[in-house]
Motif scaffolding. Sequence first.
Motif, PDB file in Angstrom:
ATOM      1  N   VAL A 118       0.927  -1.264   0.081  1.00  0.00           N
ATOM      2  CA  VAL A 118       0.070  -0.036  -0.197  1.00  0.00           C
ATOM      3  C   VAL A 118       1.210   1.019   0.137  1.00  0.00           C
ATOM      4  N   PHE A 119       0.285   2.231  -0.968  1.00  0.00           N
ATOM      5  CA  PHE A 119       1.321   3.516  -1.065  1.00  0.00           C
ATOM      6  C   PHE A 119       0.948   4.769  -1.536  1.00  0.00           C
ATOM      7  N   PRO A 120       0.852   6.056  -1.207  1.00  0.00           N
ATOM      8  CA  PRO A 120       0.052   7.460  -1.733  1.00  0.00           C
ATOM      9  C   PRO A 120      -0.311   6.822  -3.433  1.00  0.00           C
TER      10      PRO A 120
ATOM     11  N   GLY B 190      -0.981  13.227 -19.475  1.00  0.00           N
ATOM     12  CA  GLY B 190      -0.706  13.946 -18.557  1.00  0.00           C
ATOM     13  C   GLY B 190       0.343  14.248 -18.016  1.00  0.00           C
ATOM     14  N   ASN B 191       0.518  14.628 -16.704  1.00  0.00           N
ATOM     15  CA  ASN B 191       2.335  14.804 -16.217  1.00  0.00           C
ATOM     16  C   ASN B 191       2.890  12.863 -16.022  1.00  0.00           C
ATOM     17  N   ILE B 192       3.948  13.524 -16.306  1.00  0.00           N
ATOM     18  CA  ILE B 192       4.405  11.815 -15.895  1.00  0.00           C
ATOM     19  C   ILE B 192       5.148  12.176 -14.766  1.00  0.00           C
ATOM     20  N   GLY B 193       6.144  10.773 -14.549  1.00  0.00           N
ATOM     21  CA  GLY B 193       6.625  10.707 -12.965  1.00  0.00           C
ATOM     22  C   GLY B 193       6.187  10.461 -11.782  1.00  0.00           C
ATOM     23  N   GLU B 194       5.050  10.085 -11.865  1.00  0.00           N
ATOM     24  CA  GLU B 194       4.065  10.414 -10.451  1.00  0.00           C
ATOM     25  C   GLU B 194       3.840   9.424  -9.322  1.00  0.00           C
ATOM     26  N   HIS B 195       3.317   8.276 -10.142  1.00  0.00           N
ATOM     27  CA  HIS B 195       3.826   6.990 -10.020  1.00  0.00           C
ATOM     28  C   HIS B 195       5.348   6.294  -9.492  1.00  0.00           C
ATOM     29  N   GLY B 196       6.101   6.348 -10.027  1.00  0.00           N
ATOM     30  CA  GLY B 196       7.516   6.000  -9.416  1.00  0.00           C
ATOM     31  C   GLY B 196       7.821   6.759  -8.338  1.00  0.00           C
ATOM     32  N   ILE B 197       7.549   8.105  -8.586  1.00  0.00           N
ATOM     33  CA  ILE B 197       8.740   9.134  -7.137  1.00  0.00           C
ATOM     34  C   ILE B 197       7.918   9.238  -6.078  1.00  0.00           C
ATOM     35  N   ALA B 198       6.479   9.089  -6.479  1.00  0.00           N
ATOM     36  CA  ALA B 198       5.627   7.889  -5.060  1.00  0.00           C
ATOM     37  C   ALA B 198       5.655   7.630  -4.278  1.00  0.00           C
ATOM     38  N   LEU B 199       6.064   5.911  -5.057  1.00  0.00           N
ATOM     39  CA  LEU B 199       6.484   5.194  -4.535  1.00  0.00           C
ATOM     40  C   LEU B 199       7.937   5.424  -3.927  1.00  0.00           C
ATOM     41  N   LEU B 200       8.684   5.603  -4.671  1.00  0.00           N
ATOM     42  CA  LEU B 200      10.577   5.436  -4.211  1.00  0.00           C
ATOM     43  C   LEU B 200      10.405   6.851  -2.497  1.00  0.00           C
ATOM     44  N   SER B 201       9.975   7.723  -3.041  1.00  0.00           N
ATOM     45  CA  SER B 201       9.674   8.657  -1.540  1.00  0.00           C
ATOM     46  C   SER B 201       9.119   8.242  -0.617  1.00  0.00           C
ATOM     47  N   PHE B 202       7.809   7.538  -1.046  1.00  0.00           N
ATOM     48  CA  PHE B 202       7.324   7.117   0.356  1.00  0.00           C
ATOM     49  C   PHE B 202       8.125   5.649   0.547  1.00  0.00           C
ATOM     50  N   ARG B 203       8.756   4.858   0.156  1.00  0.00           N
ATOM     51  CA  ARG B 203       9.588   3.256   0.489  1.00  0.00           C
ATOM     52  C   ARG B 203      10.589   3.861   1.018  1.00  0.00           C
ATOM     53  N   GLU B 204      11.320   4.622   0.477  1.00  0.00           N
ATOM     54  CA  GLU B 204      12.626   5.260   1.465  1.00  0.00           C
ATOM     55  C   GLU B 204      12.838   6.387   1.924  1.00  0.00           C
ATOM     56  N   GLY B 205      11.833   7.138   2.199  1.00  0.00           N
ATOM     57  CA  GLY B 205      11.760   8.146   3.087  1.00  0.00           C
ATOM     58  C   GLY B 205      12.003   9.162   3.434  1.00  0.00           C
ATOM     59  N   TYR B 206      11.956   9.493   1.924  1.00  0.00           N
ATOM     60  CA  TYR B 206      12.651  11.036   1.717  1.00  0.00           C
ATOM     61  C   TYR B 206      12.056  11.751   1.793  1.00  0.00           C
TER      62      TYR B 206
ATOM     63  N   THR C 297       5.041  15.133  -0.324  1.00  0.00           N
ATOM     64  CA  THR C 297       3.997  14.366   0.510  1.00  0.00           C
ATOM     65  C   THR C 297       3.082  14.011  -0.342  1.00  0.00           C
ATOM     66  N   LYS C 298       2.988  15.287  -0.658  1.00  0.00           N
ATOM     67  CA  LYS C 298       1.696  15.322  -1.802  1.00  0.00           C
ATOM     68  C   LYS C 298       1.412  15.014  -2.692  1.00  0.00           C
ATOM     69  N   ILE C 299       2.928  14.421  -3.472  1.00  0.00           N
ATOM     70  CA  ILE C 299       3.166  13.164  -4.983  1.00  0.00           C
ATOM     71  C   ILE C 299       2.485  12.294  -4.737  1.00  0.00           C
ATOM     72  N   LYS C 300       1.057  11.645  -5.522  1.00  0.00           N
ATOM     73  CA  LYS C 300       0.743  10.636  -5.725  1.00  0.00           C
ATOM     74  C   LYS C 300       0.659  10.186  -6.925  1.00  0.00           C
ATOM     75  N   SER C 301       0.317   8.184  -6.563  1.00  0.00           N
ATOM     76  CA  SER C 301       0.872   7.351  -7.750  1.00  0.00           C
ATOM     77  C   SER C 301      -0.556   8.368  -8.717  1.00  0.00           C
ATOM     78  N   ASP C 302      -0.556   8.129  -9.957  1.00  0.00           N
ATOM     79  CA  ASP C 302      -1.188   8.156 -10.550  1.00  0.00           C
ATOM     80  C   ASP C 302      -1.899   7.061 -11.732  1.00  0.00           C
ATOM     81  N   ILE C 303      -2.444   5.796 -10.395  1.00  0.00           N
ATOM     82  CA  ILE C 303      -2.574   5.238 -11.105  1.00  0.00           C
ATOM     83  C   ILE C 303      -4.319   5.056 -11.431  1.00  0.00           C
ATOM     84  N   ALA C 304      -4.861   4.438 -12.175  1.00  0.00           N
ATOM     85  CA  ALA C 304      -6.179   4.918 -13.019  1.00  0.00           C
ATOM     86  C   ALA C 304      -6.004   3.711 -14.412  1.00  0.00           C
ATOM     87  N   PRO C 305      -6.664   3.498 -14.232  1.00  0.00           N
ATOM     88  CA  PRO C 305      -7.913   2.517 -15.580  1.00  0.00           C
ATOM     89  C   PRO C 305      -7.655   3.325 -16.511  1.00  0.00           C
ATOM     90  N   VAL C 306      -7.451   3.803 -17.564  1.00  0.00           N
ATOM     91  CA  VAL C 306      -7.853   4.441 -18.957  1.00  0.00           C
ATOM     92  C   VAL C 306      -8.570   3.966 -20.101  1.00  0.00           C
TER      93      VAL C 306
END
Lengths: 335, 335
Positions: free
Chosen positions: B48-50, B172-188, B192-201
């Motif tokens: 579970v992640f942002p 749309g905006n790129i990079g959100e999924h990877g950065i949200a996960l990395l930031s959350f996981r590694e505690g950088y 904290t406002k960056i969230k994954s962009d997961i959505a069914p397209v």
Amino acid sequence: MDQLIKQHILKYFKNQGSAEVSLAALDDAAVIDDTVFSTDSHTVQPLVFPGGDLGSLAVCGTVNDIAVMGATPRGLSAGFILEEGLSMDLFETIVKSMGKTAQKAGVPIITGDTKVVEKGAIQQCMVNTSGIGRRSKALERNIREVKRYRRFPQRWLLDSNLHAGDVLLCSGNIGEHGIALLSFREGYGFDTKIKSDIAPVNKLMEQLLVEGGVVSAKDPTRGGLANTVNEFSEKSHVGIMLYEDAIPIPDGVRAACGMLGIDPFEIGNEGKIVLGVVNEKADDVLRVLRRHPLSRHAAIIGEATKDIHGVVMKTSVGGRRIIHKPLGDPVPRIC
Amino acid sequence: MDQLIKQHILKYFKNQGSAEVSLAALDDAAVIDDTVFSTDSHTVQPLVFPGGDLGSLAVCGTVNDIAVMGATPRGLSAGFILEEGLSMDLFETIVKSMGKTAQKAGVPIITGDTKVVEKGAIQQCMVNTSGIGRRSKALERNIREVKRYRRFPQRWLLDSNLHAGDVLLCSGNIGEHGIALLSFREGYGFDTKIKSDIAPVNKLMEQLLVEGGVVSAKDPTRGGLANTVNEFSEKSHVGIMLYEDAIPIPDGVRAACGMLGIDPFEIGNEGKIVLGVVNEKADDVLRVLRRHPLSRHAAIIGEATKDIHGVVMKTSVGGRRIIHKPLGDPVPRIC
């Protein structure tokens, strides 16, 4: 497992569409838009064992789940999860075996995915195979034949299609896959001649459909014959009487089961079919089975009946024994 | 990964059938009998992640792979591998999220499989989702529209369909999924406002197809935009010029990438589409994109051209930079 699926998974996946055969049927595969669709994750250990390996297992598992619905398997997917540092030789053995088995079955692997995870996140390699299948002329022919004896034949070979009077057949020796794995893995070494029965049964299924009269089919994998016949009985709302003497069990499997206190009827198989056939066609279907190299030891093993509830076995010594749905897995990680 | 797939997998899965789009195409999905078929194994950590979780990721990953072929996703499979002792609360969170996301996408989960393995054999829980899709009226309409400008339009939105002159759009905006996960996981904790962009397209894709003029589509997941446009360029045998200024990157992603030395173009996304559109329809497709809540920040980001080989980017400062196919994964276990 039954409880896990029903209480923790199914309730969240409800009412989501109008598949002809949906998840709630808990059959071998789903059907939507006349396409049969099935999935299986394979976690067997060790990756290579007597008679097969993760690759042949993964291909046969999904090909067979589609075939026993009465469909022709058309394409497979392969989703690998690999542990970093996995021996490339071992991995190629698996992949090569998948390709070879797929070719043997005549079902191409048409799409895939590969994930590599860090050491310790997964044990060596696991693979998911999903597959799709279509209606065939053989299936239509089978249904026409069933129609001679039954007013409203179903469109697929569902677990829920059995009627009282139908005959149960098993395509051959049971217990070999589970005992081969257990014996090899734990080093019991009872009988090194026991090999897994892994085989794609789609071509055999097609021959049976051409003969006709088949109403239900299932591959007795996890939970073995005991689970399969209980699924038939529950979903078809009919009792099933099995004849213990008629069920083909190799001596080696019988000896190993005796020593370990395992019920051979609960052991997983990977190249067998249990069939429900209209009474009038049982002998014809048996004849076709016995002519095919995968099912030389086929036998009539029971019948569907209104006289009993659940599954009962007439034992060799003249008694009767209730066959329950297996609660746990007597041999873990065999598929 | 490219090498692993081509050298250790593809060679064993060759010449096995006559799929319209086969494994060798290495596209988002395969096509056989007018059925689109795709698979993805999901190994994300943490579960579970942002902005999402393993469940929403697994559903969107496969729904999107089918949608970007131009097909309507019709049904999904779910193959779980669970570690013994996994918290049932956590597992239910995942399953519930899968059900909810599937409902949102309008694509039912119709078949499944569950394996439980001993502690240590897998990290918590991994899930494979496969899916099947069909041709839709929207796709036929799109092809009719393409036909106004191109003589032989393809039947699906393949990576190999781009012609010189086609326009590239990003939804749309790129990079959100990877950065949200990395930031959350590694505690950088950069932002904290960056969230994954997961959505069914899939519903968005349908609107784009109704507008028409789309020739290629791909969801820029692993390897990000850089991988996607390189796939387009390689398979279509055409150069691609990207305009750096036009590519929508949120400030938070830009800052995080700068600090970590990661290229935002190589980061995986889970709710975006990169489109190739015939020149004459690019503005119309952009208009439809900007009206949809999932693609408010859509932009024209480049064009296919005969003037260059491979992928080149016109940088903000007026230079030119070659965009290579990413070699490794800058952020592991994000999908």
